[in-house]
Design an enzyme around this catalytic site. Structure first.
Site, PDB file in Angstrom:
ATOM      1  N   LEU A   1     -45.701 -38.588   3.202  1.00  0.00           N
ATOM      2  CA  LEU A   1     -46.897 -39.150   2.540  1.00  0.00           C
ATOM      3  C   LEU A   1     -48.078 -39.306   3.511  1.00  0.00           C
ATOM      4  O   LEU A   1     -49.177 -39.623   3.094  1.00  0.00           O
ATOM      5  CB  LEU A   1     -46.556 -40.482   1.870  1.00  0.00           C
ATOM      6  CG  LEU A   1     -45.521 -40.398   0.723  1.00  0.00           C
ATOM      7  CD1 LEU A   1     -45.321 -41.768   0.084  1.00  0.00           C
ATOM      8  CD2 LEU A   1     -45.910 -39.376  -0.331  1.00  0.00           C
TER       9      LEU A   1
ATOM     10  N   ASN B   1     -42.580 -39.395  10.242  1.00  0.00           N
ATOM     11  CA  ASN B   1     -43.532 -38.773  11.175  1.00  0.00           C
ATOM     12  C   ASN B   1     -44.986 -39.071  10.837  1.00  0.00           C
ATOM     13  O   ASN B   1     -45.802 -38.191  10.638  1.00  0.00           O
ATOM     14  CB  ASN B   1     -43.286 -37.267  11.329  1.00  0.00           C
ATOM     15  CG  ASN B   1     -43.394 -36.475  10.032  1.00  0.00           C
ATOM     16  OD1 ASN B   1     -43.431 -37.052   8.939  1.00  0.00           O
ATOM     17  ND2 ASN B   1     -43.465 -35.160  10.138  1.00  0.00           N
TER      18      ASN B   1
ATOM     19  N   ASP C   1     -36.795 -36.339  11.050  1.00  0.00           N
ATOM     20  CA  ASP C   1     -37.236 -35.122  10.373  1.00  0.00           C
ATOM     21  C   ASP C   1     -38.578 -34.609  10.887  1.00  0.00           C
ATOM     22  O   ASP C   1     -39.517 -35.358  11.090  1.00  0.00           O
ATOM     23  CB  ASP C   1     -37.350 -35.339   8.861  1.00  0.00           C
ATOM     24  CG  ASP C   1     -37.816 -34.066   8.171  1.00  0.00           C
ATOM     25  OD1 ASP C   1     -37.068 -33.088   8.192  1.00  0.00           O
ATOM     26  OD2 ASP C   1     -38.948 -34.044   7.649  1.00  0.00           O
TER      27      ASP C   1
ATOM     28  N   HIS D   1     -32.448 -33.242  10.543  1.00  0.00           N
ATOM     29  CA  HIS D   1     -33.290 -32.041  10.527  1.00  0.00           C
ATOM     30  C   HIS D   1     -32.579 -31.084  11.478  1.00  0.00           C
ATOM     31  O   HIS D   1     -32.753 -31.149  12.695  1.00  0.00           O
ATOM     32  CB  HIS D   1     -34.701 -32.396  11.026  1.00  0.00           C
ATOM     33  CG  HIS D   1     -35.594 -31.221  11.263  1.00  0.00           C
ATOM     34  ND1 HIS D   1     -36.660 -30.930  10.459  1.00  0.00           N
ATOM     35  CD2 HIS D   1     -35.583 -30.264  12.222  1.00  0.00           C
ATOM     36  CE1 HIS D   1     -37.277 -29.837  10.908  1.00  0.00           C
ATOM     37  NE2 HIS D   1     -36.647 -29.409  11.981  1.00  0.00           N
TER      38      HIS D   1
ATOM     39  N   ASN E   1     -41.041 -25.215   7.560  1.00  0.00           N
ATOM     40  CA  ASN E   1     -39.957 -25.363   8.514  1.00  0.00           C
ATOM     41  C   ASN E   1     -38.816 -26.114   7.850  1.00  0.00           C
ATOM     42  O   ASN E   1     -39.014 -27.237   7.429  1.00  0.00           O
ATOM     43  CB  ASN E   1     -40.454 -26.117   9.747  1.00  0.00           C
ATOM     44  CG  ASN E   1     -39.455 -26.048  10.871  1.00  0.00           C
ATOM     45  OD1 ASN E   1     -38.609 -25.160  10.899  1.00  0.00           O
ATOM     46  ND2 ASN E   1     -39.527 -26.989  11.778  1.00  0.00           N
TER      47      ASN E   1
ATOM     48  N   ASP F   1     -39.418 -32.006   0.065  1.00  0.00           N
ATOM     49  CA  ASP F   1     -40.037 -31.841   1.385  1.00  0.00           C
ATOM     50  C   ASP F   1     -41.547 -31.629   1.220  1.00  0.00           C
ATOM     51  O   ASP F   1     -42.151 -30.811   1.930  1.00  0.00           O
ATOM     52  CB  ASP F   1     -39.411 -30.703   2.193  1.00  0.00           C
ATOM     53  CG  ASP F   1     -39.698 -30.855   3.689  1.00  0.00           C
ATOM     54  OD1 ASP F   1     -40.331 -31.848   4.082  1.00  0.00           O
ATOM     55  OD2 ASP F   1     -39.287 -29.966   4.464  1.00  0.00           O
TER      56      ASP F   1
ATOM     57  N   HIS G   1     -50.865 -30.645   4.148  1.00  0.00           N
ATOM     58  CA  HIS G   1     -51.782 -30.499   5.289  1.00  0.00           C
ATOM     59  C   HIS G   1     -53.145 -30.160   4.715  1.00  0.00           C
ATOM     60  O   HIS G   1     -53.255 -29.791   3.541  1.00  0.00           O
ATOM     61  CB  HIS G   1     -51.306 -29.376   6.225  1.00  0.00           C
ATOM     62  CG  HIS G   1     -50.001 -29.662   6.894  1.00  0.00           C
ATOM     63  ND1 HIS G   1     -49.866 -30.571   7.914  1.00  0.00           N
ATOM     64  CD2 HIS G   1     -48.753 -29.179   6.665  1.00  0.00           C
ATOM     65  CE1 HIS G   1     -48.590 -30.624   8.286  1.00  0.00           C
ATOM     66  NE2 HIS G   1     -47.898 -29.789   7.542  1.00  0.00           N
TER      67      HIS G   1
HETATM   68  O1  DOR Z   1     -42.361 -27.771   6.683  1.00  0.00           O
HETATM   69  C1  DOR Z   1     -42.188 -28.859   7.241  1.00  0.00           C
HETATM   70  N1  DOR Z   1     -43.175 -29.769   7.320  1.00  0.00           N
HETATM   71  N2  DOR Z   1     -40.992 -29.132   7.802  1.00  0.00           N
HETATM   72  C2  DOR Z   1     -40.789 -30.235   8.551  1.00  0.00           C
HETATM   73  O2  DOR Z   1     -39.696 -30.419   9.025  1.00  0.00           O
HETATM   74  C3  DOR Z   1     -41.899 -31.173   8.835  1.00  0.00           C
HETATM   75  C4  DOR Z   1     -42.911 -31.093   7.768  1.00  0.00           C
HETATM   76  C5  DOR Z   1     -44.203 -31.785   8.113  1.00  0.00           C
HETATM   77  O3  DOR Z   1     -44.153 -32.964   8.512  1.00  0.00           O
HETATM   78  O4  DOR Z   1     -45.277 -31.194   7.940  1.00  0.00           O
HETATM   79 ZN    ZN Z   2     -39.601 -32.902   5.966  1.00  0.00          ZN
END
Ligand code: DOR
Ligand code: ZN
Length: 318
Positions: free
Chosen positions: A14, A45, A96, A123, A193, A220, A224
């Protein structure tokens, strides 16, 4: 139209605190609700990292069940205070975005998790090679019986085979995949990822959903900014909430691999069980609705989707 249990997303991002230009808890929740999710579990994260009580309390609210980091600052050096964070409402623990690569440290985390009855989410990635399989294998080697351990976003045939075997002796071992791993292959240009895999991996993910090796489907959701995603070195991640049900219904139910009830189990019942959270909300879905993905219409701040322009069957109405 059908009434089914609201979805429970055991893996999303989020971005608040720290990265509100990508998403805020409010825009993330609006996106989650539009996708039919009645409960979401944001990963740690953020900035500051969710490894402390203050950040945990800031994120935690109605329908938001935070996952705290396993190691302080996600740095892989020192374990967080599991007992205190669990008592304050952390629903699981995960680094993760990164693996815990120090196997001694991970083993300590598994021991504490077992003693405190805590869910650890892995992860699984070998940073040197990018391999999921290598990480799954070495983590399974040290996993003690009785530790609630869950592999996030599993995408490859070989790791699924290892998990399938391991589950025979470890009833508390669970795993999830994400919609893009049973619908898209590596030819798609969107970076995530773990990366989108080969057609044979997509088939293996579907087979593992069918035979129960994969317990849950999580989004997931990893938003961005447009600028970041269009840069020469885009960060991995895609918006996932608002396409999850349509992708699940189209690629799993309409194609005959799962029944709607089985899809519902993977998106609601099983994640709620693994997390031990109540899920008493319901949603209304239209399984006849044929619609075309237009990310511009997303409630998420991230208006880019690998499913852009793709026609899906099945939509969350309310
Ligand atoms: O695609 C991903 N984005 N995989 C991850 O493990 C982290 C995540 C992110 O925080 O953008
Ligand atoms: Zn993730």
């Amino acid at each position: 139209m059908l009434n089914i249990p609201a979805f429970v997303d055991m893996h999303c991002h989020l971005r608040e605190p720290g990265f509100c230009e990508k998403e805020t808890i409010e825009t993330g929740l609006a996106s989650a609700h539009a996708g039919g999710f009645g409960a979401v579990c944001p990963m740690a994260n953020t900035n500051p990292v969710n490894d402390n009580i203050e950040t945990l309390k800031f994120i935690k609210r109605d329908r938001v069940y935070p996952i705290c980091a396993v190691t302080k600052g996600l740095l892989g050096k020192e374990l967080v205070d599991f007992a205190v964070l669990k008592a304050a409402g952390a629903v699981a623990f995960s680094d993760d975005g990164r693996p815990v690569e120090d196997m001694k440290l991970l083993q300590d985390a598994m021991q504490v998790a077992k003693e405190l009855d805590i869910l650890l989410i892995s992860h699984a990635e070998d940073l040197a090679t990018g391999s999921e399989e290598i990480a799954v294998e070495r983590e399974l080697e040290i996993l003690p019986d009785g530790c609630r351990y869950h592999f996030a976003h599993i995408s490859e045939e070989k790791s699924l085979e290892l998990i399938r075997m391991a589950k025979k002796n470890l009833p508390q071992l669970t795993c999830e995949t994400a919609p893009h791993y049973f619908s898209l292959t590596g030819s798609t240009k969107f970076r995530v990822n773990p990366p989108l895999a080969k057609p044979q991996d997509v088939e293996a993910v579907i087979a593992a959903l069918k035979d129960g090796t994969i317990d849950a489907i999580a989004t997931d959701h990893a938003p961005h900014t447009l600028t970041e995603k269009l840069s020469p070195t885009p960060p991995p991640g895609i918006a996932g909430f608002e396409t999850a049900f349509g992708v699940g219904y189209t690629y799993l139910v309409k194609s005959g691999h799962l029944t709607l009830e089985q899809l519902s189990e993977k998106m609601s019942l099983n994640p709620a069980k693994i997390l031990r959270i109540q899920n008493d909300k319901t949603i209304l879905v239209d399984t006849d609705c044929v619609w075309t993905v237009r990310a511009a219409d997303f409630k998420s701040k991230c208006k880019l989707s690998p499913f852009e322009g793709i026609t899906l069957t099945g939509k969350v109405i309310l």
